[in-house]
Design a protein around this motif. Structure first.
Motif, PDB file in Angstrom:
ATOM      1  N   TRP A  59       0.815  -1.215   0.000  1.00  0.00           N
ATOM      2  CA  TRP A  59       0.000   0.000   0.000  1.00  0.00           C
ATOM      3  C   TRP A  59       0.851   1.269   0.000  1.00  0.00           C
ATOM      4  CZ3 TRP A  59      -3.176  -3.204   3.754  1.00  0.00           C
ATOM      5  CH2 TRP A  59      -4.274  -3.770   3.099  1.00  0.00           C
ATOM      6  N   ALA A  60       2.143   1.132   0.258  1.00  0.00           N
ATOM      7  CA  ALA A  60       3.010   2.303   0.249  1.00  0.00           C
ATOM      8  C   ALA A  60       3.124   2.918  -1.144  1.00  0.00           C
ATOM      9  CB  ALA A  60       4.399   1.929   0.768  1.00  0.00           C
ATOM     10  N   ARG A  61       2.755   2.195  -2.187  1.00  0.00           N
ATOM     11  CA  ARG A  61       2.827   2.763  -3.538  1.00  0.00           C
ATOM     12  C   ARG A  61       1.857   3.918  -3.731  1.00  0.00           C
ATOM     13  NH1 ARG A  61      -0.607  -0.583  -7.431  1.00  0.00           N
ATOM     14  NH2 ARG A  61      -2.177  -1.592  -6.114  1.00  0.00           N
ATOM     15  N   TRP A  62       0.896   4.045  -2.779  1.00  0.00           N
ATOM     16  CA  TRP A  62      -0.065   5.141  -2.866  1.00  0.00           C
ATOM     17  C   TRP A  62       0.351   6.349  -2.029  1.00  0.00           C
ATOM     18  CZ3 TRP A  62      -2.792   4.059  -6.828  1.00  0.00           C
ATOM     19  CH2 TRP A  62      -3.256   2.768  -7.076  1.00  0.00           C
ATOM     20  N   VAL A  63       1.498   6.292  -1.368  1.00  0.00           N
ATOM     21  CA  VAL A  63       1.932   7.406  -0.520  1.00  0.00           C
ATOM     22  C   VAL A  63       2.324   8.597  -1.397  1.00  0.00           C
ATOM     23  CG1 VAL A  63       3.688   8.194   1.119  1.00  0.00           C
ATOM     24  CG2 VAL A  63       2.675   5.917   1.358  1.00  0.00           C
ATOM     25  N   ARG A  64       1.900   9.783  -0.970  1.00  0.00           N
ATOM     26  CA  ARG A  64       2.251  11.021  -1.655  1.00  0.00           C
ATOM     27  C   ARG A  64       2.766  12.040  -0.621  1.00  0.00           C
ATOM     28  NH1 ARG A  64       1.450   7.679  -4.890  1.00  0.00           N
ATOM     29  NH2 ARG A  64       0.289   7.808  -6.863  1.00  0.00           N
ATOM     30  N   PRO A  65       3.541  13.034  -1.047  1.00  0.00           N
ATOM     31  CA  PRO A  65       4.091  14.016  -0.099  1.00  0.00           C
ATOM     32  C   PRO A  65       3.009  14.728   0.703  1.00  0.00           C
ATOM     33  CG  PRO A  65       5.182  14.201  -2.224  1.00  0.00           C
ATOM     34  CD  PRO A  65       4.036  13.251  -2.411  1.00  0.00           C
ATOM     35  N   SER A  66       3.376  15.083   1.930  1.00  0.00           N
ATOM     36  CA  SER A  66       2.456  15.801   2.814  1.00  0.00           C
ATOM     37  C   SER A  66       3.275  16.399   3.949  1.00  0.00           C
ATOM     38  CB  SER A  66       1.378  14.866   3.360  1.00  0.00           C
ATOM     39  OG  SER A  66       0.412  15.574   4.094  1.00  0.00           O
ATOM     40  N   GLY A  67       2.681  17.328   4.689  1.00  0.00           N
ATOM     41  CA  GLY A  67       3.320  17.893   5.863  1.00  0.00           C
ATOM     42  C   GLY A  67       4.671  18.523   5.552  1.00  0.00           C
ATOM     43  N   GLY A 112      10.531   8.478  -4.111  1.00  0.00           N
ATOM     44  CA  GLY A 112      11.236   8.273  -2.844  1.00  0.00           C
ATOM     45  C   GLY A 112      10.280   8.085  -1.688  1.00  0.00           C
ATOM     46  N   HIS A 113       9.162   8.806  -1.699  1.00  0.00           N
ATOM     47  CA  HIS A 113       8.160   8.640  -0.640  1.00  0.00           C
ATOM     48  C   HIS A 113       7.479   7.274  -0.744  1.00  0.00           C
ATOM     49  CE1 HIS A 113       8.811  12.945  -0.649  1.00  0.00           C
ATOM     50  NE2 HIS A 113       8.171  13.036   0.497  1.00  0.00           N
ATOM     51  N   GLN A 114       7.301   6.793  -1.951  1.00  0.00           N
ATOM     52  CA  GLN A 114       6.652   5.498  -2.142  1.00  0.00           C
ATOM     53  C   GLN A 114       7.547   4.343  -1.708  1.00  0.00           C
ATOM     54  OE1 GLN A 114       5.933   5.939  -6.344  1.00  0.00           O
ATOM     55  NE2 GLN A 114       3.814   6.642  -6.038  1.00  0.00           N
ATOM     56  N   TRP A 115       8.842   4.465  -1.947  1.00  0.00           N
ATOM     57  CA  TRP A 115       9.760   3.384  -1.614  1.00  0.00           C
ATOM     58  C   TRP A 115      10.264   3.447  -0.183  1.00  0.00           C
ATOM     59  CZ3 TRP A 115      10.719  -1.038  -3.929  1.00  0.00           C
ATOM     60  CH2 TRP A 115      10.396  -1.168  -5.281  1.00  0.00           C
ATOM     61  N   PHE A 116      10.040   4.566   0.485  1.00  0.00           N
ATOM     62  CA  PHE A 116      10.594   4.703   1.829  1.00  0.00           C
ATOM     63  C   PHE A 116      10.032   3.654   2.786  1.00  0.00           C
ATOM     64  CE2 PHE A 116      10.633   6.232   6.170  1.00  0.00           C
ATOM     65  CZ  PHE A 116      11.945   6.639   6.323  1.00  0.00           C
ATOM     66  N   ALA A 117       8.728   3.482   2.829  1.00  0.00           N
ATOM     67  CA  ALA A 117       8.127   2.532   3.773  1.00  0.00           C
ATOM     68  C   ALA A 117       8.592   1.098   3.524  1.00  0.00           C
ATOM     69  CB  ALA A 117       6.605   2.636   3.733  1.00  0.00           C
ATOM     70  N   PRO A 118       8.565   0.576   2.287  1.00  0.00           N
ATOM     71  CA  PRO A 118       9.075  -0.794   2.088  1.00  0.00           C
ATOM     72  C   PRO A 118      10.533  -0.967   2.485  1.00  0.00           C
ATOM     73  CG  PRO A 118       7.795  -0.084   0.184  1.00  0.00           C
ATOM     74  CD  PRO A 118       7.980   1.123   1.048  1.00  0.00           C
ATOM     75  N   PHE A 170       4.863   4.795  10.051  1.00  0.00           N
ATOM     76  CA  PHE A 170       5.428   3.943   9.010  1.00  0.00           C
ATOM     77  C   PHE A 170       5.496   4.614   7.643  1.00  0.00           C
ATOM     78  CE2 PHE A 170       4.779   0.112   6.112  1.00  0.00           C
ATOM     79  CZ  PHE A 170       6.107  -0.252   6.141  1.00  0.00           C
ATOM     80  N   TYR A 171       4.445   5.337   7.276  1.00  0.00           N
ATOM     81  CA  TYR A 171       4.356   5.844   5.903  1.00  0.00           C
ATOM     82  C   TYR A 171       4.895   7.261   5.725  1.00  0.00           C
ATOM     83  CZ  TYR A 171       1.353   1.846   4.836  1.00  0.00           C
ATOM     84  OH  TYR A 171       0.861   0.579   4.644  1.00  0.00           O
ATOM     85  N   TRP A 172       4.966   8.041   6.770  1.00  0.00           N
ATOM     86  CA  TRP A 172       5.428   9.419   6.626  1.00  0.00           C
ATOM     87  C   TRP A 172       6.939   9.460   6.812  1.00  0.00           C
ATOM     88  CZ3 TRP A 172       4.678  13.903  10.620  1.00  0.00           C
ATOM     89  CH2 TRP A 172       5.063  15.108  10.025  1.00  0.00           C
ATOM     90  N   PRO A 173       7.703   9.662   5.761  1.00  0.00           N
ATOM     91  CA  PRO A 173       9.169   9.587   5.877  1.00  0.00           C
ATOM     92  C   PRO A 173       9.759  10.595   6.849  1.00  0.00           C
ATOM     93  CG  PRO A 173       8.480   9.494   3.573  1.00  0.00           C
ATOM     94  CD  PRO A 173       7.272   9.852   4.362  1.00  0.00           C
ATOM     95  N   ALA A 174       9.246  11.827   6.844  1.00  0.00           N
ATOM     96  CA  ALA A 174       9.844  12.867   7.681  1.00  0.00           C
ATOM     97  C   ALA A 174       9.803  12.509   9.158  1.00  0.00           C
ATOM     98  CB  ALA A 174       9.119  14.201   7.449  1.00  0.00           C
ATOM     99  N   ALA A 175       8.716  11.868   9.605  1.00  0.00           N
ATOM    100  CA  ALA A 175       8.620  11.456  11.009  1.00  0.00           C
ATOM    101  C   ALA A 175       9.361  10.156  11.259  1.00  0.00           C
ATOM    102  CB  ALA A 175       7.153  11.307  11.415  1.00  0.00           C
ATOM    103  N   SER A 176       9.337   9.268  10.282  1.00  0.00           N
ATOM    104  CA  SER A 176       9.940   7.956  10.470  1.00  0.00           C
ATOM    105  C   SER A 176      11.448   8.036  10.669  1.00  0.00           C
ATOM    106  CB  SER A 176       9.610   7.050   9.282  1.00  0.00           C
ATOM    107  OG  SER A 176      10.160   5.763   9.457  1.00  0.00           O
ATOM    108  N   VAL A 177      12.133   8.897   9.912  1.00  0.00           N
ATOM    109  CA  VAL A 177      13.591   8.955  10.038  1.00  0.00           C
ATOM    110  C   VAL A 177      14.005   9.454  11.423  1.00  0.00           C
ATOM    111  CG1 VAL A 177      13.982   9.279   7.577  1.00  0.00           C
ATOM    112  CG2 VAL A 177      13.659  11.278   9.026  1.00  0.00           C
ATOM    113  N   SER A 178      13.171  10.287  12.059  1.00  0.00           N
ATOM    114  CA  SER A 178      13.533  10.866  13.348  1.00  0.00           C
ATOM    115  C   SER A 178      13.098  10.028  14.533  1.00  0.00           C
ATOM    116  CB  SER A 178      12.918  12.268  13.487  1.00  0.00           C
ATOM    117  OG  SER A 178      13.350  13.121  12.466  1.00  0.00           O
ATOM    118  N   HIS A 179      11.969   9.323  14.405  1.00  0.00           N
ATOM    119  CA  HIS A 179      11.389   8.678  15.584  1.00  0.00           C
ATOM    120  C   HIS A 179      11.123   7.184  15.421  1.00  0.00           C
ATOM    121  CE1 HIS A 179      10.868  12.691  17.200  1.00  0.00           C
ATOM    122  NE2 HIS A 179      10.232  13.044  16.104  1.00  0.00           N
ATOM    123  N   THR A 180      11.076   6.670  14.204  1.00  0.00           N
ATOM    124  CA  THR A 180      10.856   5.233  13.997  1.00  0.00           C
ATOM    125  C   THR A 180      12.160   4.513  13.684  1.00  0.00           C
ATOM    126  OG1 THR A 180       8.613   5.671  13.176  1.00  0.00           O
ATOM    127  CG2 THR A 180       9.567   3.515  12.695  1.00  0.00           C
TER     128      THR A 180
END
Length: 566
Positions: A59-67, A112-118, A170-180
């Motif tokens: 489902w990460a293939r549907w991720v688009r930029p946000s925030g 990059g946003h789509q591939w980040f979660a996988p 999981f899906y938001w890269p900006a938060a994931s790199v800092s806290h996940t």
């Protein structure tokens, strides 16, 4: 083995089967043997969380930029890595490592946003799998091959998907790199330590933990707090928790990790970006160490802890740990316990050397019925611990025994509270609702749950009572948790897919209009997962509208409540 004068009986496995003779290969009844059924069973059970994680990655293939990503993309596109580092270090928050990781995925724009979660999901799974296997090997324990994968996949699924907001975890890269990813990367630094067998290996482990500490220090303030608290706790408890031969090196490793983390944190705290951030938030409320801030942080962390304790899906981590404790057996030549029986009804465990991964059992009795470990010498010069009875029913544990559960609980509480204190000046009471900030210590929480489960499983195995029933219960809990996590994940996946369709249509329209020379265009927010979009809060909050305008090379965007024409 015939009964001797002391009432000992033939060594047997927890399931009642006899042990093989020393020097011979274990039979099919031995947990440490090559019997395929435990491996097949645990590997099959691991398919449940792996399937769940696979669906989440799909489902990460549907991720688009946000925030925040709206603001990162134009900088990476126009100024590259130097611009991203300058934005973070000089203007925003001082997180140099964060800037590097953001550049890694943002340089590929939407892809990059789509591939980040996988990619990050596979990384978390790989790290946990390697840590579990390395820890078993270091402890001279063996388990069916599917057990480390089962533990790693269940922990990954629970950590990433049991969050109150899976999208931001999981899906938001900006938060994931800092806290996940930050706590997982810190955990990965333990792999060289667990694998080190030579002087060069131990030197590499020291270099890795120092480097990892420095990176974490410039990546996440909260994860830095967790690392320092955990390593400091190991240092304080090392005399009791670590055997004497390895104690000096373990202390050196912990001190090196603390030093690297402190150095990285100092680079972050003294940066212009960090100073700017503190000045911005100082205008909103009390400072970091103000009494009201410390008290409010305590109340906020209490509410967060209550939520974690009442989220039953975390039982999946406990269940995985129970299965680990039930299946893990001592390797050939490792220390195991023999259970014996002596007069007056007490229980005695004698620590001896294992033969081909089997656990010997002798039943004895001791006075007063309480457990005490006394250091003795086993046959062939091996060190043994004899569990006998202490006066007044108190249990005495020698050095090298597992750290008490209460120590782990205290470490979690201290680390979690300090993380809340660090985040409170920026988020205020909203720290309770900003669930992505929890992940720095939630990872520690999940790991401690696995450890607790492993201790429970080991206890059940030693008592040799209803081992099969407990295994079945642990497997059932893992399955139920995976099914329970699948439903909200499917709903989130559908929401991400719908948002992607709306985002793509608006993106094409904005690009087409900008190519025709338009300078001001309407924008309709497309929120998902509680993400911040331009004109949020019913149109009263414009951020990050100027970043969206920069992304499409416009002067500004205006709020619209209707989608663009098709």
């Amino acid at each position: 083995m015939a009964a001797d004068g002391q009432g000992t009986t033939a060594p047997r496995q927890p399931d009642g089967s006899a042990l093989p003779s020393p020097g011979k290969s274990p039979g099919k009844g031995s947990p440490g043997s090559g019997r395929p059924w435990p491996t097949v069973g645990t590997a099959s059970l691991a398919l449940l969380p792996l399937t769940l994680l696979g669906a989440a990655c799909w489902w990460a293939r549907w991720v688009r930029p946000s925030g925040d990503d709206w603001c990162f993309l134009p900088v990476v596109r126009d100024d590259g890595l130097p611009g991203m580092v300058g934005k973070f270090y000089v203007k925003d928050n001082g997180r140099i490592a964060n800037a590097l990781l953001v550049w890694v995925y943002a340089r590929f724009d939407v892809a990059g946003h789509q591939w980040f979660a996988p990619v990050s999901g596979v990384l978390v799974l790989a790290v946990l799998w390697a840590v579990t296997a390395s820890a078993l090997d270091r402890a001279r324990l063996t388990a069916p091959r599917g057990v480390p994968l089962l533990v790693a996949s269940m922990v990954t699924a629970v950590f990433l998907l049991a969050s109150p907001n899976t999208y931001k975890t999981f899906y938001w890269p900006a938060a994931s790199v800092s806290h996940t990813l930050a706590p997982v990367l810190a955990c990965a630094a333990a792999i060289p330590l667990l694998r080190a067998r030579s002087r060069s290996g131990r030197t590499v482990a020291l270099a890795v933990v120092f480097t990892a500490g420095t990176v974490v220090g410039t990546l996440s303030e909260e994860t830095s707090v967790v690392v320092v608290v955990v390593l400091s706790a190991v240092l304080l408890l090392s005399r009791r928790a670590i055997a004497a031969p390895a104690r000096a090196y373990a202390r050196a490793w912990c001190l090196t990790g603390v030093a690297g983390t402190v150095i990285g944190a100092l680079v972050l705290v003294t940066s212009p970006g960090s100073r700017n951030r503190r000045e911005r938030y100082a205008e909103r409320g009390p400072s970091l160490f103000a009494p009201e801030s410390l008290i409010d942080s305590l109340g906020a962390f209490a509410r967060i802890t209550a939520h974690l304790l009442t989220t039953w899906q975390y039982l999946g981590a406990v269940a995985a740990g129970v299965l680990l404790g039930l299946f893990a057996t001592a390797s050939h030549g490792a220390a195991v316990f023999r259970r014996t029986t002596a007069p007056h009804g007490g229980t005695v465990f004698r620590r001896t050397t294992a033969s081909h991964g089997a656990i010997a059992s002798r039943r004895t009795t001791a006075p007063h019925g309480a457990a005490v470990f006394r250091r003795t010498t086993a046959s062939h010069g091996a060190t043994a611990l004899r569990r006998t009875t202490a006066p007044h029913g108190r249990a005495a544990l020698p050095a090298g025994r597992p750290v008490p559960v209460r120590a782990g609980v205290l470490v979690f509480l201290v680390a979690g509270y300090l993380c809340t204190v660090v985040a409170y000046p920026a988020f205020g009471s909203g720290v309770v609702n900003s669930t992505r900030l929890w992940n720095d210590y939630v990872f520690l929480y999940v790991v401690l749950l696995v450890g607790l489960g492993a201790l429970l499983g080991h206890t059940v195995r030693l008592r040799e009572r209803r081992v099969g029933a407990v295994r079945a219960a642990g497997a059932a809990v893992c399955g139920i948790v995976c099914v329970a996590l699948a439903f909200p994940l499917a709903q989130l996946g559908d929401a991400i897919r719908v948002r992607a369709g709306e985002w793509d249509h608006q993106d094409r329209w904005l690009r087409a209009q900008a190519a025709r020379g338009a300078r001001v265009l309407p924008y309709r927010p497309t929120p998902v997962g509680g993400m911040t979009e331009p004109f949020g809060h019913r149109g009263h909050r414009s951020w990050p509208a100027h970043c969206v305008a920069d992304y499409y090379r416009l002067e500004r965007i205006t709020h619209s409540t209707t989608p663009p024409p098709r």
